[in-house]
Motif scaffolding. Sequence first.
Motif, PDB file in Angstrom:
ATOM      1  N   VAL A  19       0.838  -1.196   0.000  1.00  0.00           N
ATOM      2  CA  VAL A  19       0.000   0.000   0.000  1.00  0.00           C
ATOM      3  C   VAL A  19       0.875   1.249   0.000  1.00  0.00           C
ATOM      4  O   VAL A  19       0.600   2.217  -0.732  1.00  0.00           O
ATOM      5  N   ALA A  20       1.936   1.248   0.801  1.00  0.00           N
ATOM      6  CA  ALA A  20       2.824   2.406   0.858  1.00  0.00           C
ATOM      7  C   ALA A  20       3.458   2.693  -0.501  1.00  0.00           C
ATOM      8  O   ALA A  20       3.522   3.844  -0.948  1.00  0.00           O
ATOM      9  N   ALA A  21       3.928   1.638  -1.173  1.00  0.00           N
ATOM     10  CA  ALA A  21       4.551   1.822  -2.487  1.00  0.00           C
ATOM     11  C   ALA A  21       3.546   2.343  -3.503  1.00  0.00           C
ATOM     12  O   ALA A  21       3.867   3.247  -4.305  1.00  0.00           O
ATOM     13  N   ARG A  22       2.345   1.808  -3.485  1.00  0.00           N
ATOM     14  CA  ARG A  22       1.309   2.291  -4.405  1.00  0.00           C
ATOM     15  C   ARG A  22       0.957   3.749  -4.116  1.00  0.00           C
ATOM     16  O   ARG A  22       0.716   4.542  -5.043  1.00  0.00           O
ATOM     17  N   LEU A  23       0.921   4.097  -2.842  1.00  0.00           N
ATOM     18  CA  LEU A  23       0.552   5.461  -2.486  1.00  0.00           C
ATOM     19  C   LEU A  23       1.594   6.461  -2.965  1.00  0.00           C
ATOM     20  O   LEU A  23       1.253   7.546  -3.455  1.00  0.00           O
ATOM     21  N   VAL A  24       2.858   6.115  -2.830  1.00  0.00           N
ATOM     22  CA  VAL A  24       3.921   6.999  -3.328  1.00  0.00           C
ATOM     23  C   VAL A  24       3.752   7.249  -4.820  1.00  0.00           C
ATOM     24  O   VAL A  24       3.800   8.394  -5.288  1.00  0.00           O
ATOM     25  N   ILE A  25       3.528   6.200  -5.571  1.00  0.00           N
ATOM     26  CA  ILE A  25       3.367   6.329  -7.019  1.00  0.00           C
ATOM     27  C   ILE A  25       2.143   7.168  -7.357  1.00  0.00           C
ATOM     28  O   ILE A  25       2.180   8.035  -8.239  1.00  0.00           O
ATOM     29  N   ARG A  26       1.049   6.927  -6.635  1.00  0.00           N
ATOM     30  CA  ARG A  26      -0.201   7.658  -6.923  1.00  0.00           C
ATOM     31  C   ARG A  26      -0.034   9.143  -6.627  1.00  0.00           C
ATOM     32  O   ARG A  26      -0.539   9.988  -7.381  1.00  0.00           O
ATOM     33  N   ILE A  27       0.665   9.474  -5.554  1.00  0.00           N
ATOM     34  CA  ILE A  27       0.892  10.886  -5.229  1.00  0.00           C
ATOM     35  C   ILE A  27       1.774  11.545  -6.286  1.00  0.00           C
ATOM     36  O   ILE A  27       1.499  12.659  -6.744  1.00  0.00           O
ATOM     37  N   ILE A  28       2.835  10.865  -6.682  1.00  0.00           N
ATOM     38  CA  ILE A  28       3.728  11.409  -7.716  1.00  0.00           C
ATOM     39  C   ILE A  28       2.961  11.636  -9.015  1.00  0.00           C
ATOM     40  O   ILE A  28       3.102  12.683  -9.662  1.00  0.00           O
ATOM     41  N   ASP A  29       2.143  10.669  -9.405  1.00  0.00           N
ATOM     42  CA  ASP A  29       1.349  10.808 -10.630  1.00  0.00           C
ATOM     43  C   ASP A  29       0.370  11.972 -10.530  1.00  0.00           C
ATOM     44  O   ASP A  29       0.200  12.744 -11.488  1.00  0.00           O
ATOM     45  N   ALA A  30      -0.294  12.108  -9.385  1.00  0.00           N
ATOM     46  CA  ALA A  30      -1.258  13.195  -9.212  1.00  0.00           C
ATOM     47  C   ALA A  30      -0.564  14.551  -9.291  1.00  0.00           C
ATOM     48  O   ALA A  30      -1.084  15.490  -9.914  1.00  0.00           O
ATOM     49  N   GLN A  31       0.610  14.658  -8.683  1.00  0.00           N
ATOM     50  CA  GLN A  31       1.329  15.925  -8.746  1.00  0.00           C
ATOM     51  C   GLN A  31       1.808  16.236 -10.158  1.00  0.00           C
ATOM     52  O   GLN A  31       1.848  17.405 -10.565  1.00  0.00           O
ATOM     53  N   ALA A  32       2.128  15.205 -10.922  1.00  0.00           N
ATOM     54  CA  ALA A  32       2.543  15.419 -12.306  1.00  0.00           C
ATOM     55  C   ALA A  32       1.402  15.979 -13.142  1.00  0.00           C
ATOM     56  O   ALA A  32       1.618  16.798 -14.047  1.00  0.00           O
ATOM     57  N   VAL A  33       0.184  15.555 -12.837  1.00  0.00           N
ATOM     58  CA  VAL A  33      -0.988  15.988 -13.611  1.00  0.00           C
ATOM     59  C   VAL A  33      -1.569  17.294 -13.084  1.00  0.00           C
ATOM     60  O   VAL A  33      -1.878  18.214 -13.852  1.00  0.00           O
ATOM     61  N   HIS A  34      -1.739  17.386 -11.770  1.00  0.00           N
ATOM     62  CA  HIS A  34      -2.464  18.511 -11.170  1.00  0.00           C
ATOM     63  C   HIS A  34      -1.569  19.523 -10.463  1.00  0.00           C
ATOM     64  O   HIS A  34      -2.028  20.618 -10.124  1.00  0.00           O
ATOM     65  N   GLY A  35      -0.332  19.139 -10.192  1.00  0.00           N
ATOM     66  CA  GLY A  35       0.542  20.002  -9.415  1.00  0.00           C
ATOM     67  C   GLY A  35       0.457  19.738  -7.922  1.00  0.00           C
ATOM     68  O   GLY A  35       1.377  20.057  -7.168  1.00  0.00           O
ATOM     69  N   THR A  36      -0.653  19.182  -7.494  1.00  0.00           N
ATOM     70  CA  THR A  36      -0.870  18.842  -6.093  1.00  0.00           C
ATOM     71  C   THR A  36      -1.454  17.440  -6.018  1.00  0.00           C
ATOM     72  O   THR A  36      -1.806  16.844  -7.041  1.00  0.00           O
ATOM     73  N   ALA A  37      -1.569  16.920  -4.792  1.00  0.00           N
ATOM     74  CA  ALA A  37      -2.216  15.625  -4.578  1.00  0.00           C
ATOM     75  C   ALA A  37      -3.069  15.712  -3.328  1.00  0.00           C
ATOM     76  O   ALA A  37      -2.664  16.326  -2.333  1.00  0.00           O
ATOM     77  N   GLY A  38      -4.242  15.091  -3.374  1.00  0.00           N
ATOM     78  CA  GLY A  38      -5.136  15.056  -2.223  1.00  0.00           C
ATOM     79  C   GLY A  38      -5.314  13.626  -1.755  1.00  0.00           C
ATOM     80  O   GLY A  38      -5.749  12.768  -2.529  1.00  0.00           O
ATOM     81  N   VAL A  39      -4.986  13.361  -0.495  1.00  0.00           N
ATOM     82  CA  VAL A  39      -5.038  12.015   0.058  1.00  0.00           C
ATOM     83  C   VAL A  39      -5.883  12.034   1.331  1.00  0.00           C
ATOM     84  O   VAL A  39      -5.684  12.890   2.198  1.00  0.00           O
TER      85      VAL A  39
END
Length: 236
Positions: A19-39
């Motif tokens: 879960v931790a590894a997936r979360l890191v990737i998801r946050i990085i991807d969200a920041q690449a698209v939106h500039g920010t990430a909401g968790v």
Amino acid sequence: MSETVVVVVPDADILASTVAARLVIRIIDAQAVHGTAGVVLTGGRVAAKVLGQLRDLPAAAAIDWSRVDLWWGDERFLPSGDPDRNETQARAALLDALPLDPARVHAMPATDGPDGDDADAAAARYAAELAGARFDVLMLGVGEDGHVASLFPGHPVLGREGTVVATYDSPKPPPTRITLTLATIRGADEVWLVAAGPDKAEPIATVLSGGDLPAAHAQGVRRTLFLLDEAAAAKR
């Protein structure tokens, strides 16, 4: 239509790492698209393990933590710093070690906050704060009875309108809590349901077979991800 994915790993420790590894990737991807990430964070033993594992992942250095918004799915309505609060657990496990923007850490109000012991007012305050928020990932634990956040089977709070509500008669202590509603949960891009242990096998099997438990209605707009260890998946 929301895609449902079930991931099963051998045990709770590997689950936390996954879960931790997936979360890191998801946050990085969200920041690449939106500039920010909401968790949206959850509480419980597995959640604490996830945050601890995330802290030690080298890949987490790629995250701009100053551009991460953190929210909570529910909270026990107790004083700030109480060890039973999900916020307290998360800060001890990870958040206090990160270069977060304090304005982006959206803890649910406590009983020593501006609304005192008025849980309805505290819920309304949190609803106003999250208005317009984007949730890239919303994590939830699954209870032995199939509850998620503080939404319990057969409880009147399930039918409440709005985005954030208070409950004064939770079947699990403490009785007074603040929780996101199912409608708010279902507005997240991805909902991750994380469960470990044999006591979660029955509710997980019920949810995956279409049973009417709160966890069955916790679905993401784009994807719903069940992250399970083998014990929790044993009866599916």
